[in-house]
Design an enzyme around this catalytic site. Structure first.
Site, mmCIF file in Angstrom:
data_model
loop_
_atom_site.group_PDB
_atom_site.id
_atom_site.type_symbol
_atom_site.label_atom_id
_atom_site.label_comp_id
_atom_site.label_asym_id
_atom_site.label_seq_id
_atom_site.Cartn_x
_atom_site.Cartn_y
_atom_site.Cartn_z
ATOM 1 N N SER A 125 1.298 -1.547 0.241
ATOM 2 C CA SER A 125 0.363 0.189 -0.260
ATOM 3 C C SER A 125 0.518 0.734 -0.309
ATOM 4 O O SER A 125 1.724 1.863 -1.125
ATOM 5 C CB SER A 125 -0.990 0.299 1.543
ATOM 6 O OG SER A 125 -2.022 0.625 0.961
ATOM 7 N N MET A 126 0.573 2.243 1.390
ATOM 8 C CA MET A 126 1.652 3.228 1.126
ATOM 9 C C MET A 126 3.150 2.647 0.497
ATOM 10 O O MET A 126 4.286 3.791 0.055
ATOM 11 C CB MET A 126 1.619 3.836 2.297
ATOM 12 C CG MET A 126 2.781 5.378 2.649
ATOM 13 S SD MET A 126 1.626 5.860 4.197
ATOM 14 C CE MET A 126 3.281 4.773 5.490
#
Length: 243
Positions: free
Chosen positions: A75-76
């Site tokens: 994700s991030m």
């Protein structure tokens, strides 16, 4: 071979601890702790994604001089991994052998501008809960909320204020993209990663939502072992008695 692992929004290095049990002994797992959480909880949050990338680079630069390594980001962490690659390239340092982008659309995909991080606490946490990886106990505990909400809000801030810059030079290492089959990311947004890569590129789909990494540890580490440990052994002649 070192495997650097970058966390998702609100996550810490602890998210990857269970991987040690399944990774090949030749792979050294080094999860990266970001500011404001875990053992760095007393450090001030990043103001931008660029600042986070600089901090990560400073933490790994001495380890990548003489070692082969790979980067995994969820994700991030995928966006951090993408920008970290170009930071490493800019500094003229040894590039990774492999990058694993997990649970994130290609950075070139135009996203609707969001300001989730500015929402009131209740609305903000409801948005976060919809992603499917935040325990309900967190919403029910004021004490836990006071600890974790500032971390998650800060991470959303650096994600939502990130400005993509197109690079002509593509990523010059092998890339694997991991995706949950029940995530909201569209197939074309995953396929768009190929536009950023000049070498081997492969997509793997797993059962689960955005946080499929929590329920597919063995499947994920099997692929990582195949890409990093076994492939390197063949390249170095470790099989078939070749020295």
């Amino acid at each position: 071979m070192i495997l650097f692992c970058l966390p998702y929004a609100g996550g810490s290095e602890a998210a990857y601890y269970k991987w040690k049990k399944y990774l090949h002994p030749s792979i050294e797992l080094i999860p990266i702790e970001l500011k404001g959480r875990g053992k760095r909880i007393n450090e001030i949050f990043y103001e931008s994604l660029e600042e986070a990338v600089y901090d990560i680079f400073e933490n790994i630069k001495d380890k990548i001089i003489n070692n082969d390594y790979a980067i995994y980001g969820h994700s991030m962490g995928s966006l951090l991994a993408y920008e970290l690659y170009y930071k490493i390239e800019k500094m003229g340092m040894k590039k990774p052998k492999h990058i694993f982008f997990s649970g994130y659309r290609a950075p070139s995909v135009i996203r609707q501008k969001e300001n989730t991080y500015t929402l009131p606490d209740y609305d903000f946490m409801n948005n976060v809960m919809e992603l499917g990886g935040t325990p309900e106990e967190l919403m029910k505990s004021q004490e836990l909320l006071e600890i974790f909400m500032p971390i998650i809000r800060s991470d959303f801030k650096i994600l939502e204020t990130y400005k993509y810059k197109k690079r002509e030079n593509k990523i010059e290492c092998n890339v694997s993209v991991f995706n949950g089959n029940k995530d909201t990311i569209k197939l074309e947004e995953i396929l768009a990663w190929k536009n950023h890569v000049s070498k081997e590129f492969k997509i793997y789909n797993f059962e689960g939502n955005h946080f499929f990494i929590n329920t597919n540890v063995e499947n994920i580490t099997d692929i990582i072992n195949a890409k990093l440990a076994y492939k390197n052994q063949i390249e170095r002649g470790a099989y078939y008695g070749v020295q």
